[in-house]
Design a protein around this motif. Structure first.
Motif, short mmCIF file in Angstrom:
data_model
loop_
_atom_site.label_atom_id
_atom_site.label_comp_id
_atom_site.label_asym_id
_atom_site.label_seq_id
_atom_site.Cartn_x
_atom_site.Cartn_y
_atom_site.Cartn_z
N SER A 1 0.80 -1.22 0.00
CA SER A 1 0.00 0.00 0.00
C SER A 1 0.84 1.28 0.00
O SER A 1 0.64 2.17 -0.83
N ASP A 2 1.78 1.38 0.91
CA ASP A 2 2.59 2.60 1.02
C ASP A 2 3.46 2.81 -0.22
O ASP A 2 3.71 3.95 -0.63
N LEU A 3 3.91 1.70 -0.80
CA LEU A 3 4.78 1.80 -1.98
C LEU A 3 4.01 2.16 -3.24
O LEU A 3 4.61 2.52 -4.25
N HIS A 4 2.69 2.06 -3.18
CA HIS A 4 1.87 2.37 -4.35
C HIS A 4 1.16 3.72 -4.23
O HIS A 4 0.33 4.06 -5.07
N LYS A 5 1.51 4.48 -3.18
CA LYS A 5 0.85 5.77 -2.97
C LYS A 5 1.46 6.87 -3.84
O LYS A 5 2.68 7.02 -3.90
N SER A 6 0.57 7.61 -4.46
CA SER A 6 1.01 8.74 -5.28
C SER A 6 1.03 10.01 -4.42
O SER A 6 0.75 9.98 -3.23
N LYS A 7 1.33 11.13 -5.05
CA LYS A 7 1.34 12.42 -4.34
C LYS A 7 -0.06 12.78 -3.84
O LYS A 7 -0.20 13.56 -2.90
N ASP A 8 -1.08 12.21 -4.52
CA ASP A 8 -2.45 12.51 -4.09
C ASP A 8 -2.89 11.67 -2.89
O ASP A 8 -4.01 11.78 -2.40
N GLY A 9 -1.98 10.80 -2.38
CA GLY A 9 -2.27 10.00 -1.20
C GLY A 9 -3.00 8.72 -1.49
O GLY A 9 -3.25 7.91 -0.58
N LYS A 10 -3.36 8.47 -2.75
CA LYS A 10 -4.08 7.26 -3.12
C LYS A 10 -3.11 6.12 -3.44
O LYS A 10 -2.09 6.34 -4.10
N SER A 11 -3.43 4.92 -2.96
CA SER A 11 -2.63 3.74 -3.27
C SER A 11 -3.30 3.01 -4.44
O SER A 11 -4.43 2.54 -4.31
N VAL A 12 -2.60 2.95 -5.57
CA VAL A 12 -3.21 2.43 -6.79
C VAL A 12 -2.33 1.36 -7.43
O VAL A 12 -1.12 1.55 -7.60
N LEU A 13 -2.95 0.24 -7.77
CA LEU A 13 -2.30 -0.81 -8.56
C LEU A 13 -3.27 -1.14 -9.69
O LEU A 13 -4.36 -1.64 -9.45
N TRP A 14 -2.87 -0.84 -10.91
CA TRP A 14 -3.75 -1.00 -12.06
C TRP A 14 -3.91 -2.47 -12.44
O TRP A 14 -3.04 -3.29 -12.18
N SER A 15 -5.04 -2.78 -13.09
CA SER A 15 -5.33 -4.16 -13.44
C SER A 15 -4.78 -4.57 -14.81
O SER A 15 -4.74 -5.76 -15.12
N ASP A 16 -4.38 -3.61 -15.63
CA ASP A 16 -3.85 -3.97 -16.94
C ASP A 16 -2.35 -4.21 -16.88
O ASP A 16 -1.61 -3.54 -16.16
N VAL A 17 -1.91 -5.18 -17.65
CA VAL A 17 -0.51 -5.61 -17.68
C VAL A 17 -0.08 -5.75 -19.13
O VAL A 17 -0.81 -6.32 -19.96
N GLU A 18 1.09 -5.25 -19.44
CA GLU A 18 1.66 -5.42 -20.78
C GLU A 18 2.60 -6.63 -20.77
O GLU A 18 3.34 -6.83 -19.81
N ILE A 19 2.56 -7.41 -21.82
CA ILE A 19 3.46 -8.57 -21.92
C ILE A 19 4.28 -8.46 -23.22
O ILE A 19 3.79 -7.95 -24.23
N THR A 20 5.49 -8.94 -23.14
CA THR A 20 6.38 -8.96 -24.31
C THR A 20 7.06 -10.31 -24.38
O THR A 20 7.73 -10.73 -23.44
N ILE A 21 6.85 -11.00 -25.49
CA ILE A 21 7.51 -12.29 -25.72
C ILE A 21 8.67 -12.06 -26.67
O ILE A 21 8.49 -11.50 -27.76
N LYS A 22 9.85 -12.48 -26.28
CA LYS A 22 11.03 -12.33 -27.12
C LYS A 22 11.63 -13.71 -27.42
O LYS A 22 11.76 -14.54 -26.51
N SER A 23 11.98 -13.91 -28.68
CA SER A 23 12.57 -15.19 -29.05
C SER A 23 13.51 -15.01 -30.24
O SER A 23 13.21 -14.25 -31.16
#
Length: 214
Positions: free
Chosen positions: A185-207
């Motif tokens: 929670s504390d590590l995800h807090k922005s300057k606005d005081g909100k703790s945010v972890l987004w649900s979207d994730v980017e993936i990259t496959i390299k071969s």
């Protein structure tokens, strides 16, 4: 008469040179089309990028072990990819932060079925006319849910890079996401005081593909 003979030999020489050049070019193209492509497990990896803070700052990482089955040789890259299956032990991850890794493994993947094991297969792959870009679809099975993930890929020589994005909520992972955000929670807090972890994730496959030419 002598001038005509010399002209004849000169024309014959020019014709021979162009014929040899054309033959060399044809043979080179023929050799290229006889090449076979395949995917190597040892040369394939999957990287991910999650996002935290209200400002949506990326946090990257990778899975250290990707198991591949169904690899085959094909005359072109799309055919070498189609039907390929892979599995990933989600607990074999590296976020670049030894203190963060146990939290991701325990709070997030630990709250998913099979400890977040990821399985998938390449449903389709298509290379554009430029030979350097393409699209594909991966069917991703995760947390008991199977869904398609569209990919955009680029091909530079034998190096393939495929990118896509997903929303973990579509794989019923919202509770696990909340659990991870709670322990961080504390590590995800922005300057606005909100703790945010987004649900979207980017993936990259390299071969790096294997290329064998006759």
């Amino acid at each position: 008469m002598k001038s005509r003979i010399n002209s004849f030999y000169l024309a014959a020489l020019i014709f021979s040179v162009f014929s040899l050049a054309g033959s060399w070019q044809f043979n080179s193209l023929s050799a290229e089309t006889s090449c076979k492509y395949s995917v190597s497990q040892d040369a394939t990896g999957l990287e991910w990028k999650a996002f935290k803070f209200t400002e949506k700052t990326g946090v990257g990482g990778k899975f250290t072990k990707v198991s591949i089955t169904g690899a085959k040789s094909a005359a072109n890259v799309p055919d070498a990819l189609k039907g390929l299956k892979f599995s990933i032990d989600a607990l074999d991850l590296d976020s670049g932060n030894p203190e963060r890794d146990p939290k991701i493994k325990g709070a997030f993947f630990g709250n998913l079925k099979k400890n977040g094991k990821i399985e998938g297969s390449v449903s389709s792959a298509k290379l554009e006319s430029d030979g350097k870009s393409g699209t594909g679809v991966v069917k991703l099975t995760w947390n008991g849910v199977s869904k398609d993930v569209p990919l955009q890929f680029t091909l530079t020589g034998e190096v393939l890079e495929a990118k896509g994005s997903l929303d973990v909520n579509n794989w019923n992972a919202s509770k696990a996401l909340t659990a991870l955000n709670t322990v961080c929670s504390d590590l995800h807090k922005s300057k606005d005081g909100k703790s945010v972890l987004w649900s979207d994730v980017e993936i990259t496959i390299k071969s790096t593909l294997k290329k064998d030419c006759n």
